[in-house]
Write a protein that holds these residues in place. Structure first.
Motif, short mmCIF file in Angstrom:
data_model
loop_
_atom_site.label_atom_id
_atom_site.label_comp_id
_atom_site.label_asym_id
_atom_site.label_seq_id
_atom_site.Cartn_x
_atom_site.Cartn_y
_atom_site.Cartn_z
N SER A 211 0.80 -1.22 0.00
CA SER A 211 0.00 0.00 0.00
C SER A 211 0.84 1.28 0.00
N PRO A 212 1.90 1.41 0.83
CA PRO A 212 2.70 2.65 0.79
C PRO A 212 3.41 2.86 -0.54
N LEU A 213 3.65 1.80 -1.30
CA LEU A 213 4.32 1.93 -2.59
C LEU A 213 3.39 2.47 -3.65
N PHE A 214 2.12 2.06 -3.60
CA PHE A 214 1.17 2.43 -4.64
C PHE A 214 0.36 3.68 -4.28
N GLU A 215 0.27 3.99 -3.01
CA GLU A 215 -0.56 5.13 -2.61
C GLU A 215 -0.15 6.43 -3.31
N PRO A 216 1.14 6.75 -3.45
CA PRO A 216 1.51 7.98 -4.17
C PRO A 216 1.18 7.95 -5.66
N LEU A 217 0.92 6.76 -6.21
CA LEU A 217 0.64 6.63 -7.63
C LEU A 217 -0.84 6.75 -7.94
N PHE A 218 -1.70 6.64 -6.93
CA PHE A 218 -3.14 6.67 -7.15
C PHE A 218 -3.61 8.10 -7.41
N HIS A 219 -4.69 8.21 -8.16
CA HIS A 219 -5.28 9.51 -8.48
C HIS A 219 -6.04 10.05 -7.27
N CYS A 220 -6.09 11.38 -7.16
CA CYS A 220 -6.74 12.00 -5.99
C CYS A 220 -8.25 11.83 -6.00
N ASP A 221 -8.86 11.48 -7.13
CA ASP A 221 -10.30 11.27 -7.17
C ASP A 221 -10.69 9.81 -7.06
N SER A 222 -9.76 8.99 -6.57
CA SER A 222 -10.05 7.60 -6.19
C SER A 222 -10.17 7.56 -4.67
N PHE A 223 -11.32 7.12 -4.15
CA PHE A 223 -11.60 7.24 -2.71
C PHE A 223 -11.77 5.90 -2.00
N GLY A 224 -11.83 4.80 -2.73
CA GLY A 224 -12.17 3.52 -2.12
C GLY A 224 -10.99 2.84 -1.46
N PHE A 225 -11.16 2.45 -0.19
CA PHE A 225 -10.19 1.62 0.53
C PHE A 225 -8.79 2.25 0.52
N ARG A 226 -8.75 3.54 0.79
CA ARG A 226 -7.49 4.25 0.89
C ARG A 226 -7.42 4.98 2.23
N PRO A 227 -6.22 5.20 2.76
CA PRO A 227 -6.10 5.85 4.08
C PRO A 227 -6.74 7.24 4.07
N ARG A 228 -7.51 7.50 5.12
CA ARG A 228 -8.15 8.81 5.36
C ARG A 228 -9.08 9.23 4.22
N ARG A 229 -9.68 8.25 3.55
CA ARG A 229 -10.67 8.53 2.51
C ARG A 229 -11.88 7.65 2.74
N ASN A 230 -13.06 8.15 2.35
CA ASN A 230 -14.28 7.39 2.60
C ASN A 230 -15.35 7.73 1.57
N CYS A 231 -16.50 7.09 1.72
CA CYS A 231 -17.61 7.27 0.78
C CYS A 231 -18.13 8.71 0.80
N HIS A 232 -18.22 9.30 1.97
CA HIS A 232 -18.76 10.65 2.07
C HIS A 232 -17.89 11.65 1.31
N GLN A 233 -16.59 11.49 1.37
CA GLN A 233 -15.71 12.38 0.61
C GLN A 233 -15.92 12.21 -0.89
N ALA A 234 -16.16 10.97 -1.32
CA ALA A 234 -16.43 10.73 -2.74
C ALA A 234 -17.71 11.42 -3.18
N LEU A 235 -18.74 11.35 -2.36
CA LEU A 235 -20.01 12.00 -2.69
C LEU A 235 -19.88 13.52 -2.67
N GLU A 236 -19.12 14.04 -1.73
CA GLU A 236 -18.90 15.49 -1.69
C GLU A 236 -18.17 15.96 -2.95
N ARG A 237 -17.25 15.15 -3.43
CA ARG A 237 -16.54 15.51 -4.65
C ARG A 237 -17.50 15.50 -5.85
#
Length: 413
Positions: A102-128
């Motif tokens: 996870s720490p290797l790929f986390e910097p490679l993920f896009h900022c508008d991907s919210f699923g199963f990532r540290p400090r991200r959740n469904c509510h943030q996805a809906l707010e976006r």
């Protein structure tokens, strides 16, 4: 997208502390036993020896995962979702891999991907989603990938891993988990495609596989919000949206995936669409019908008239109510009317359970204050904490300034 850096010698990072943390994570999420019938409690009874043996097998490359136990969860309308339950030792091993990868790929993920990532959740996805809609991106591709976890090509997933990971032992362990197979009705079936739902590692592998789609959309100037395999693409015009759909289909094909023809729709913010359990439109954001029916099904199972209304039932019922309220009672949702209607229905079920019949007279005999004394909580109780909060977004249709591209780190502009 950042260029990936090859990482070597991940096996050397497997330590006793990492193993113990992996077990704590597995224990926190609980879960049933796998095909070996060893529960979390049984594994913990001899924890030090079990973790030491597991760490030795992982570091030497001799670890062999067991097939997952296949169960089916009802999805409604007579359909079922297949779920794989790995053995406890396999879940611990998967969590070790998750902590390493996870720490290797986390910097490679896009900022508008919210699923199963540290400090991200469904509510943030809906707010976006709401933020993009209010900035004029009102044309919506409500996308649904057909049987994502069953059809995803393992070769494509492993290639994404090889681009970042150069430790052959770690790659072999991941591939063994993918090919471990499932045990269904006593018969072992191979898994040559996909990754079983229910595994600790599956959500991370899903994000790794779909990261290609995220950056393809971003590089073509498309705006999207993704939560695991559930995502929406937003545009200013139908023409842009049709181009985005064609791009999505071209990108998914090498992964062995297709969009569901029945469930993928082109719609607008005004017409509304469903996303992560909510019905989203220009008028309101509320619980979707399936979520309401799922709640009612759970309540019906707990409030059968042949059972007594006691503290145990109230405790289980309150847990269901809290779970639903904590998810749907947000600063951006408008669920007060739905909650009040469901509360009235809940009180009716409790009165029927108490009096062993359904009668309007029982509304007077079993008063609201009596149910309160039993400790019953209601959905509407959770709305009070939101009344003093200022909504993060203005009322629907209000003018806003700026653009979604002004958000720091947003790609695709």
């Amino acid at each position: 997208m950042k260029l990936p850096i090859k990482h070597h010698s991940l096996t050397g990072r497997i330590t006793a502390e990492l193993m113990r943390q992996a077990f704590k994570n597995v224990k926190r999420h609980r879960g049933a036993a796998g095909i070996d019938k060893v529960s979390i409690g049984m594994f913990e009874a001899n924890l030090d020896q079990n973790l030491a043996a597991l760490m030795r097998d992982l570091k030497t490359g001799t670890f062999q995962p067991l097939p997952v136990r296949r169960v089916y969860l009802p999805k409604g309308q007579g359909r079922f979702r297949p779920l794989g339950i790995p053995a406890v030792r396999d879940r611990v091993a998967q969590d070790v891999l998750r902590q390493l990868l996870s720490p290797l790929f986390e910097p490679l993920f896009h900022c508008d991907s919210f699923g199963f990532r540290p400090r991200r959740n469904c509510h943030q996805a809906l707010e976006r989603v709401l933020e993009l809609c209010q900035h004029g991106y009102t044309q919506v591709l409500d996308a649904d990938i057909d049987q994502f976890f069953d059809n995803l090509l393992q070769s494509a997933m492993m290639q994404e891993l090889r681009d970042v990971v150069a430790d052959g032992n770690i790659l072999n362990l991941v591939e063994r988990f993918l090919r471990a197979g499932v045990l269904e009705q006593g018969i072992r079936k191979p898994t040559l495609r996909g990754t079983p739902q229910g595994g600790v590692l599956s959500p991370l592998l899903a994000n790794i596989a779909l990261n290609v789609l995220d950056w393809q959309l971003a590089e073509h100037g498309c705006h999207f919000v993704r939560y695991a395999d559930d995502f929406v693409v937003l545009a200013r015009s139908q023409e842009q949206l049709k181009e985005a759909r064609a791009l999505v289909e071209r990108t998914l094909t090498p992964l062995g995936l297709t969009l569901s023809a029945d469930k993928t729709t082109l719609t607008t913010f005004g017409q509304g669409f469903t996303f992560l359990g909510f019905e989203v439109s220009s008028r309101t954001v509320r619980m979707r019908a399936k979520a309401v029916e799922k709640l009612k099904t759970s309540v019906r199972e707990l409030t059968r008239r042949c059972h007594n209304l006691d503290a145990q039932v109230v405790g289980k019922l309150n847990a269901v109510v809290r779970g639903v309220a904590n998810y749907f009672a947000t600063g951006f949702s408008r669920v007060a009317n739905q909650f009040r209607t469901l509360d009235r229905w809940l009180r009716m079920r409790l009165r029927c359970m108490k009096r062993k019949r359904k009668s309007r007279r029982d509304n007077l005999r079993v008063r609201l204050k009596h149910l309160r004394r039993l400790g019953v909580v209601y959905l509407s109780d959770f709305l009070k904490r939101l009344r003093s909060k200022v909504p993060r977004f203005p009322p629907w249709g209000a003018s806003t300034r700026g653009s979604p591209g002004a958000r720091k780190g947003h790609a695709g502009k």
